[in-house]
Design a protein around this motif. Structure first.
Motif, PDB file in Angstrom:
ATOM      1  N   GLN A 177       0.109   5.049   6.574  1.00  0.00           N
ATOM      2  CA  GLN A 177       0.267   3.593   6.536  1.00  0.00           C
ATOM      3  C   GLN A 177       1.552   3.167   7.229  1.00  0.00           C
ATOM      4  N   GLY A 206       0.696   4.183  -2.876  1.00  0.00           N
ATOM      5  CA  GLY A 206       0.402   5.580  -2.580  1.00  0.00           C
ATOM      6  C   GLY A 206       1.535   6.524  -2.907  1.00  0.00           C
ATOM      7  N   GLY A 241      -1.678   9.270   2.724  1.00  0.00           N
ATOM      8  CA  GLY A 241      -2.070   7.921   3.120  1.00  0.00           C
ATOM      9  C   GLY A 241      -0.882   6.997   3.256  1.00  0.00           C
ATOM     10  N   ALA A 242       0.126   7.166   2.379  1.00  0.00           N
ATOM     11  CA  ALA A 242       1.328   6.332   2.464  1.00  0.00           C
ATOM     12  C   ALA A 242       2.059   6.567   3.778  1.00  0.00           C
ATOM     13  N   ALA A 248      -2.848  10.486  -1.682  1.00  0.00           N
ATOM     14  CA  ALA A 248      -2.197   9.175  -1.629  1.00  0.00           C
ATOM     15  C   ALA A 248      -0.878   9.245  -0.865  1.00  0.00           C
ATOM     16  N   VAL A 298      -4.802   5.885   0.672  1.00  0.00           N
ATOM     17  CA  VAL A 298      -3.999   5.397  -0.453  1.00  0.00           C
ATOM     18  C   VAL A 298      -4.905   4.982  -1.610  1.00  0.00           C
ATOM     19  N   THR A 347      -5.626   0.091  -8.700  1.00  0.00           N
ATOM     20  CA  THR A 347      -6.201   0.373  -7.380  1.00  0.00           C
ATOM     21  C   THR A 347      -7.319  -0.604  -7.044  1.00  0.00           C
ATOM     22  N   GLU A 376      -4.876   3.001   4.554  1.00  0.00           N
ATOM     23  CA  GLU A 376      -5.252   2.243   3.358  1.00  0.00           C
ATOM     24  C   GLU A 376      -6.347   2.954   2.572  1.00  0.00           C
ATOM     25  N   ALA A 418       1.591   7.245  -6.675  1.00  0.00           N
ATOM     26  CA  ALA A 418       0.348   7.642  -7.336  1.00  0.00           C
ATOM     27  C   ALA A 418       0.400   9.091  -7.800  1.00  0.00           C
ATOM     28  N   PHE A 456       0.830  -1.202   0.000  1.00  0.00           N
ATOM     29  CA  PHE A 456       0.000   0.000   0.000  1.00  0.00           C
ATOM     30  C   PHE A 456       0.867   1.255   0.000  1.00  0.00           C
ATOM     31  N   GLY A 486      -6.740   8.074  -3.078  1.00  0.00           N
ATOM     32  CA  GLY A 486      -5.855   8.965  -3.816  1.00  0.00           C
ATOM     33  C   GLY A 486      -5.253   8.342  -5.057  1.00  0.00           C
ATOM     34  N   SER A 487      -5.134   7.007  -5.082  1.00  0.00           N
ATOM     35  CA  SER A 487      -4.522   6.336  -6.230  1.00  0.00           C
ATOM     36  C   SER A 487      -5.514   6.065  -7.353  1.00  0.00           C
TER      37      SER A 487
END
Length: 453
Positions: A273, A258, A269-270, A266, A339, A351, A336, A261, A254, A342-343
């Protein structure tokens, strides 16, 4: 003489990861308190050296200094596995060292090449008259020919994905996580994997934005492969530590999805994560180590019905299994979800495929609970439950999971300036050109037009 300086810096991304490192380090100490009975002082010395190397990685602005800290953390981790590991520790420790050292050599060659290119670009062709520069700011302003940038970016990317444990450079990870002592497994999964992710965000993307447009779909595809591959193999495991190891491969996929992306959502989010995975996986490895210490086995087929015998351990395992599968309200879900959301704008097919990893996470997480804590009780010996200190530590991790799941702004606002600077560095790259009438959206950076310098 060689243009190397002791240059350290701190920003929002570094702060978050250093706090995570310090906290996970304390969790590793608590988990090792009763497990480690021989050479205790040397064990904790190696733990501190590894943590110091990791913190140095998160602080170094000079790229040669970054590589110095990158290498420092490998030796103590090798010793932690080789001396205090389980039955196949020698094999796992050699495999860990060889894989990571091979990636490190690629990284060293790429860093030195960048410094020499900077020396040539500034008009000093000889070491007798000028120094190369390893400074991050100097190298950020360097224009590299597209062919050379392609190879340098590939060297950086391979070195960092090896540490992430992403396919196809992942085969060291399950053996190492399984054979390492509990404290070392917590550091490996909770912290060391994050150094590879940090390298991607700090160096790979900003230094080579022009060629990232070519690699972004490939790396995102590898991230989706890692998500599904890790999840499928996690479903097949009977060894509880090996199950968690393959789940880590899936969750780190993940991050790759992200990070490449090209959207701010994203990227945030990465980062989330990374924090969420460090907390949840560190806790699960602590619980797996507690089970092995009590029953001298990691085989879930020899467990079962332990809920009534160890209610504290079982209740904490259920909580972190729910965190691992991405239960809404917990930090893993935020990472998650951001990610995937956003992806989708850049790679919808990849995705959608990656989203099945969340479904499979529910399968292997709940299967672990069923085989270990429910069903028929196979173990007749009376085993002690978690101690007050261990239980309190896990409660604190659970509180952090809930806090970040309900109020993720704590992490997102801290790292947002770094993400904005990352976006601006890509937009300001000389490798990216846009017609005057064309507006560049920060929501889709790596699909912009690319031309050779």
């Amino acid at each position: 003489r060689w243009g190397i300086s002791l240059h350290l810096g701190l920003d929002g991304l570094s702060v978050i990861l250093i706090l995570l490192t310090a906290f996970i380090g304390l969790v590793a100490i608590v988990a090792s308190w009763t497990e480690i009975q021989s050479r205790v002082g040397f064990f904790h010395c190696n733990v501190l050296l590894a943590l110091g190397g990791v913190i140095g990685v998160f602080l170094a602005i000079d790229l040669f200094l970054f590589f110095f800290f990158w290498e420092i953390m490998l030796v103590p981790m090798y010793l932690l596995i080789a001396i205090w590991g389980h039955e196949h520790r020698r094999y796992a420790s050699f495999k860990f060292f060889l894989f990571t050292q091979a990636g490190s050599l690629l990284l060293l060659v790429a860093i030195i090449t960048l410094a020499l290119l900077h020396q040539q670009a500034t008009g000093q062709p000889s070491f007798d008259y000028a120094e190369p520069s390893f400074d991050y700011a100097d190298l950020m302003g360097l224009t590299v020919a597209s062919g050379m940038a392609w190879w340098l970016m590939l060297a950086f990317l391979i070195a960092f994905t090896v540490k992430l444990g992403a396919p196809p450079f992942h085969s060291w990870l399950p053996d190492t996580y399984t054979e390492a002592p509990t404290g070392a497994s917590i550091i490996l999964a909770g912290i060391l994997a994050k150094t590879g992710a940090y390298g991607v965000l700090r160096f790979t993307i900003p230094l080579f934005p022009g060629v990232m447009s070519e690699f972004a779909p490939i790396v995102m595809g590898l991230g989706a492969v890692g998500i599904l591959y890790g999840a499928v193999l996690a479903c097949c495991q009977t060894d509880i530590k090996r199950l968690v190891a393959y789940s880590s491969i899936s969750h780190m996929g993940f991050f790759l999805l992200g990070a490449f992306a090209g959207t701010e959502l994203a990227l945030q989010g990465a980062v989330m994560q990374l924090v969420a995975h460090g907390l949840s996986t560190g806790a699960i490895f602590m619980l797996a180590g507690a089970l092995q210490e009590r029953f001298q086995t990691r085989d879930m087929g020899q467990m079962g019905g332990l809920w009534g015998m160890t209610p504290r351990l079982a209740s904490m395992a259920l909580f972190f299994a729910c965190a691992s599968l991405g239960l809404p309200g917990l930090a893993n879900f935020i990472g998650e979800f951001l990610v995937l959301f956003g992806s989708y704008a850049t790679q919808p097919v990849i995705t959608i495929l990656a989203s099945f990893g969340m479904v499979m996470a529910a399968i292997y997480s709940l299967a672990m609970m069923q085989r270990t804590f429910f069903g028929q009780q196979r173990e007749t010996r009376i085993a002690p439950d978690l101690s007050h200190i261990a239980f309190g530590t896990l409660l604190l991790i659970a509180a952090l999971q809930i806090w970040l799941g309900l109020y993720p702004r704590t992490v997102l606002t801290t790292t947002r300036p770094v993400m904005d600077m990352l976006v601006q560095s890509v937009l300001a790259s000389p490798n990216l050109t846009h017609p005057p009438s064309e507006s560049v959206s920060s929501s889709n950076l790596f699909t912009s037009h690319v031309s050779a310098p």
